[in-house]
Scaffold this active site. Structure first.
Site, short mmCIF file in Angstrom:
data_model
loop_
_atom_site.label_atom_id
_atom_site.label_comp_id
_atom_site.label_asym_id
_atom_site.label_seq_id
_atom_site.Cartn_x
_atom_site.Cartn_y
_atom_site.Cartn_z
N ASP A 199 5.05 16.44 -16.86
CA ASP A 199 3.82 15.80 -17.48
C ASP A 199 3.23 15.03 -16.98
OD1 ASP A 199 1.88 15.53 -19.91
OD2 ASP A 199 3.38 17.13 -21.28
N HIS A 215 -0.41 12.46 -22.43
CA HIS A 215 0.45 13.14 -23.03
C HIS A 215 1.64 13.38 -22.51
CE1 HIS A 215 0.44 17.56 -22.25
NE2 HIS A 215 0.12 17.82 -22.77
N SER A 249 1.40 22.51 -26.65
CA SER A 249 1.99 21.51 -25.86
C SER A 249 2.82 20.15 -26.47
CB SER A 249 0.85 19.92 -25.51
OG SER A 249 0.50 20.43 -24.37
#
Length: 757
Positions: free
Chosen positions: A137, A210, A539
């Site tokens: 990520d 994220h 996600s």
């Protein structure tokens, strides 16, 4: 999702081409070169020498970015298109591929999944500290409380990972919880130039948020009193709080490149992670050109469970990504928590929405309200940057429509134009789905029907007014879960015979750890800093499954990735306690297996599923043979040892669900007959299982042979066949059913999806 979170991440598929003097000034691209290891000429001492010589034969100044051994036998490099074409013709070169573009696609969800207070159910929970989840990520924020290593023992001696030194990150930033953190930027920097360290960290530091959110959703340690501005306050924990984490940063502010992603997967395999979590996806490509599909095949072949997000392109059909059958493809659903806010109009009517705004509230008095589409420039109904005239917005609430840009950016556009509040309304496509955001001005997000009523009020009054009440936290929302409108849907656009997504998991308004480098909205103008953030997307649902897989791996260390996915699929539920089917929020109708796959994951039941549908790397290679992939492609996946020696059928891949293609009414001939073969393996108590088949569509007859399976010990396998006989129907017709095996306390369920095409 936040603008930085939904940022398109450029991933380029690496291809190599030959050199000629006339090509030196052409633009170079990044390519991934697959070599046939078995045909390396004897004069080379090792493969790297062979790779280097191959490159030098086509380029005067070859630039090798990575060499690979686990995910492929080959390398990535920078060459011109002409050079790449030449290299593809060289001896031992299997393929040359150019990079593809990818994008980045919690306190309540453990309770919602039934994990709270159930720790003793998981017999291997204490040993889950020996299970490592790898997350590919945007990196990690090492100061997060969710990475606390209190109570963890020494790092296992078999662990091969590292904490790589970089900008503002060193070995001391890792601990007994975060045992690996590294970054991959060679392809990124070869494409965009050196990383600008004034705005981005050349290290495993998470500049986006994220990566920290997904990692802590999967395996965050328990943190009491967690919240976002007081919203969702409670005890935060990942799905597998005792598991360890390894972070592989391959996504940057300007993109995730394919060869960087492959290098990250290569390192994760070498490090010996047990689970890989990738909340990224790209444009649909066949399995040989999709670097996520290709790299994860090698991971699964090494016994690593892989979960990937299904994508956020719903509710459109055929919108899935990450559909390879060796990947657990995860869609998104809601949990039973909401953040209600209300919009009150000047006529006294009130509309319920959601909001995470926590700043100064609007005045108690009514405020003028305008519809952006009525006062702005072209496409101004979306409140795009530069479309709202200040003279018509200042001091007013602005109604903006969802789409065109992120919801938080709409708020910034309204604020910069002088607006004092905003109402974001759904299009008909997103229906009544309500996704909350940490806006910078008083805001409420409203469903489609409410939005239409508010618009009618604005357009029919000379002086329309409204006010927005701040949001709160509300639990026990029903019905829940519902399938999120944004969650990508089937049918599987690449291999329709494999039903995808596999299941759904919590993915709406999820609280988890956040970076200290950016605010909760992700906007550069947002100077707020938080330890936890609430975000939505597949996600977020993907790392839920990654964490659950770690729990299953800790309890059942000998289970294969396919067995773990099967346990999660065959125990998933697709009806509520009242017997009604799961709801699709986009249509407000019951969802289908094209929306929710097998259903919503139930980790407590998955711990003891009774039977599993197992599969090996050779089974997946047989699947590729059935798709008529070339011998070179099979070599790329199988490493040269596997050959397509018999007739393979896609229908015989031992998958825990059924997707059945049938003849349309325009075709000649009578009914269509399709036969599927499946093998069940006993992982539970001895039992005699009897089959039950149910179908919503009368034109399909289903026969199972045999109708009874007897298992006397663990590890036994039994084979059965299912024959579907269907009358022709109009093209585009779909139907659904279910196949269940009942044995003692166990129910082993498989969804069936029929398509006439």
């Amino acid at each position: 999702m936040n603008p930085r979170i939904i940022l398109l991440m450029a991933v380029m598929v690496v291809v190599c081409h030959p050199y000629t003097a006339t090509n030196t000034n052409q633009e170079q691209k990044t390519y991934i070169v697959h070599m046939d290891k078995a045909v390396m000429p004897p004069e080379y001492s090792d493969h790297q020498n062979w790779y280097a010589t191959s490159m030098e034969s086509v380029s005067e100044s070859p630039e090798m970015l990575y060499t690979y051994e686990n995910v492929i036998h080959g390398f990535s490099t920078r060459l011109t298109v002409e050079q790449a074409k030449l290299l593809e013709k060289k001896h031992g070169v299997l393929s040359v591929k150019e990079e593809v573009i990818y994008k980045l696609h919690t306190t309540r969800s453990p309770e919602f999944l039934g994990l709270a207070g159930k720790e003793m159910i998981f017999s291997g929970l204490n040993s889950s500290s020996d299970v490592v989840i790898g997350v590919v990520d945007t990196g990690v924020w090492p100061g997060s409380k969710s990475l606390d290593d209190t109570g963890f023992g020494p790092v296992p001696g078999w662990w091969k990972g590292e904490c790589k030194k970089g900008t503002s990150f060193g070995v001391s930033n890792c601990n007994k919880k975060l045992i690996g953190a590294t970054f991959f930027s060679r392809a990124y920097e070869a494409t965009y130039g050196p990383i600008d360290e004034t705005i981005e960290s050349r290290s495993a530091i998470d500049d986006d948020g994220h990566g920290t959110h997904t990692a802590t959703t999967a395996a965050g340690s328990i943190v009491t009193g967690a919240s976002l501005f007081g919203f969702a306050k409670g005890k935060a924990r990942g799905m597998a709080p005792n598991a360890r984490l390894a972070v592989y940063k391959a996504c940057w502010l300007g993109g995730c490149l394919g060869s960087d992603i492959l290098a990250a997967i290569e390192k994760a395999i070498a490090d010996r992670v047990h689970v890989l979590s990738l909340s990224i996806g790209g444009t649909l490509a066949n399995y040989t050109t999709d670097m996520v599909a290709y790299g994860t095949f090698k991971a699964v072949s090494r016994g690593i469970f892989v979960a990937c997000s299904a994508g956020n392109s719903g509710p459109d059909p055929f919108s899935l990504s990450n559909v390879a059958p060796w990947i657990a493809t995860v869609g998104a659903g809601t949990i039973d928590r909401d953040f209600p806010a209300s919009v009150v109009l000047g006529n006294g009517k009130m509309f319920r929405g959601v909001s995470l705004y926590s700043g100064k509230p609007l005045s108690k008095f009514m405020v003028p309200i305008v519809y952006a589409g009525n006062i702005s420039k072209t496409t101004g109904n979306f409140c795009l940057p530069g479309t709202l005239p200040r003279r018509r917005v200042a001091g007013k609430i602005v109604m903006c429509e969802r789409g065109g840009n992120s919801r938080v950016q709409k708020g910034m556009v309204v604020k910069e134009a002088g607006g004092v509040g905003m109402i974001v309304v759904n299009s008909e496509k997103f229906g009544e789905e309500l996704v909350a955001d940490a806006q910078l001005i008083p805001t409420a997000t409203i469903g489609y029907r409410g939005g239409e009523a508010i618009k009618r009020y604005i357009l029919s009054n000379d002086n329309p007014t409204a006010t927005i009440a701040s949001g709160v936290t509300e639990l026990h929302i029903q019905p829940s879960p519902v399938v999120a409108a944004f969650s990508s849907r089937g049918p599987n656009p690449l291999t329709p015979e494999i039903l995808k997504p596999d299941f759904i998991a919590p993915g709406v308004n999820i609280l988890a750890g956040w970076t200290g480098k950016t605010g909760p909205s992700g906007l550069t103008e947002d100077t707020r800093r938080v330890k936890f953030n609430i975000v939505s997307g597949t996600s977020m649902s993907c790392p839920h499954v990654s964490g659950l897989a770690a729990l299953l791996k800790a309890t059942h260390p000998t289970w294969t990735p396919a067995a773990i996915r099967s346990a999660l699929m065959t125990t998933a539920y697709n009806v509520y306690k009242n017997g009604e089917g799961l709801k699709d929020i986009a249509t407000e109708n019951p969802s289908t297996p094209f929306d929710h796959g097998s259903g919503h994951v139930d980790p407590v039941r998955a711990m003891d599923p009774g039977l599993v549908y197992d599969a090996s790397a050779n089974d997946y290679l047989g699947f590729l043979c059935a798709l008529n992939y070339s011998s070179n492609a099979i070599k790329m996946f199988g490493g040269g040892s596997f050959k397509c020696r018999k007739k393979y059928r896609v229908e015989d891949l031992n998958y825990p669900s059924f997707a059945v293609h049938l003849r349309t009414g325009s075709d000649q001939g009578g009914p269509t007959t399709v036969k599927y073969t499946r093998t069940l393996k006993n992982v539970g108590s001895p039992a005699t299982y009897k089959v039950s088949v149910w179908s919503k569509i009368a034109s399909v007859k289903i026969k199972v042979d045999p109708e009874e399976l007897i298992f006397t010990k663990q590890g036994e396998k039994r084979v059965y066949t299912v024959t579907f006989t269907a009358s022709p129907m109009q093209s585009g017709t779909t139907g659904f059913g279910q196949l269940k095996w009942y044995g003692g306390k166990y129910v082993v369920s498989s969804p069936i999806a029929f398509s006439w095409v």
